[in-house]
Design a protein around this motif. Structure first.
Motif, short mmCIF file in Angstrom:
data_model
loop_
_atom_site.label_atom_id
_atom_site.label_comp_id
_atom_site.label_asym_id
_atom_site.label_seq_id
_atom_site.Cartn_x
_atom_site.Cartn_y
_atom_site.Cartn_z
N HIS A 18 -16.29 89.70 -99.71
CA HIS A 18 -15.53 88.84 -98.80
C HIS A 18 -16.12 88.81 -97.40
CE1 HIS A 18 -12.58 88.58 -101.95
NE2 HIS A 18 -12.54 89.88 -102.01
N GLY A 19 -17.37 89.20 -97.27
CA GLY A 19 -17.96 89.24 -95.94
C GLY A 19 -19.46 89.21 -96.00
N CYS A 57 -24.36 87.64 -88.85
CA CYS A 57 -22.94 87.33 -89.02
C CYS A 57 -22.24 87.39 -87.67
CB CYS A 57 -22.31 88.34 -89.99
SG CYS A 57 -20.54 88.09 -90.20
N THR A 59 -18.75 86.90 -87.73
CA THR A 59 -17.38 87.06 -88.28
C THR A 59 -16.66 85.72 -88.48
OG1 THR A 59 -16.21 87.44 -86.18
CG2 THR A 59 -17.17 89.37 -87.29
N SER A 60 -17.37 84.62 -88.57
CA SER A 60 -16.74 83.32 -88.81
C SER A 60 -16.07 83.25 -90.17
CB SER A 60 -17.78 82.20 -88.70
OG SER A 60 -18.26 82.09 -87.40
N HIS A 61 -16.41 84.14 -91.08
CA HIS A 61 -15.84 84.14 -92.43
C HIS A 61 -14.39 84.63 -92.45
CE1 HIS A 61 -17.36 88.22 -91.80
NE2 HIS A 61 -16.37 88.58 -92.57
N ARG A 62 -13.98 85.32 -91.37
CA ARG A 62 -12.62 85.89 -91.35
C ARG A 62 -11.57 84.80 -91.24
NH1 ARG A 62 -13.56 90.82 -87.11
NH2 ARG A 62 -14.93 92.03 -88.46
N ARG A 64 -8.52 82.88 -89.86
CA ARG A 64 -7.98 82.77 -88.51
C ARG A 64 -6.49 82.48 -88.58
NH1 ARG A 64 -12.33 84.88 -86.36
NH2 ARG A 64 -14.12 83.53 -86.25
#
Length: 68
Positions: A18-19, A57, A59-62, A64
């Protein structure tokens, strides 16, 4: 053997489903734009392609949370 190459220590790569992919540094990453280098002890490589700092990275995958 006097001219034998030194054995290389394998790099540890941690894959988070997931990251990002975490790679023990320092690393060199070859991209179409050239070679990017990081001397950090651990780097996060983007796998979602949302990062504004590719190949790193940001952290745009987190997910929001929306503010009201």
């Amino acid at each position: 053997m006097p001219n034998a190459p030194e054995p290389r220590t394998p790099r540890r790569v941690l894959v988070d489903p997931h990251g990002p992919v975490l790679v023990e540094g320092p690393v060199e990453v070859e991209t179409p734009d050239g070679i990017r280098r990081s001397d950090r002890f651990m780097v996060a490589l983007c796998t979602c392609r949302r990062s504004r700092t590719l190949p790193w990275c940001d952290t745009s995958h987190r997910p929001r949370e929306r503010r009201r």
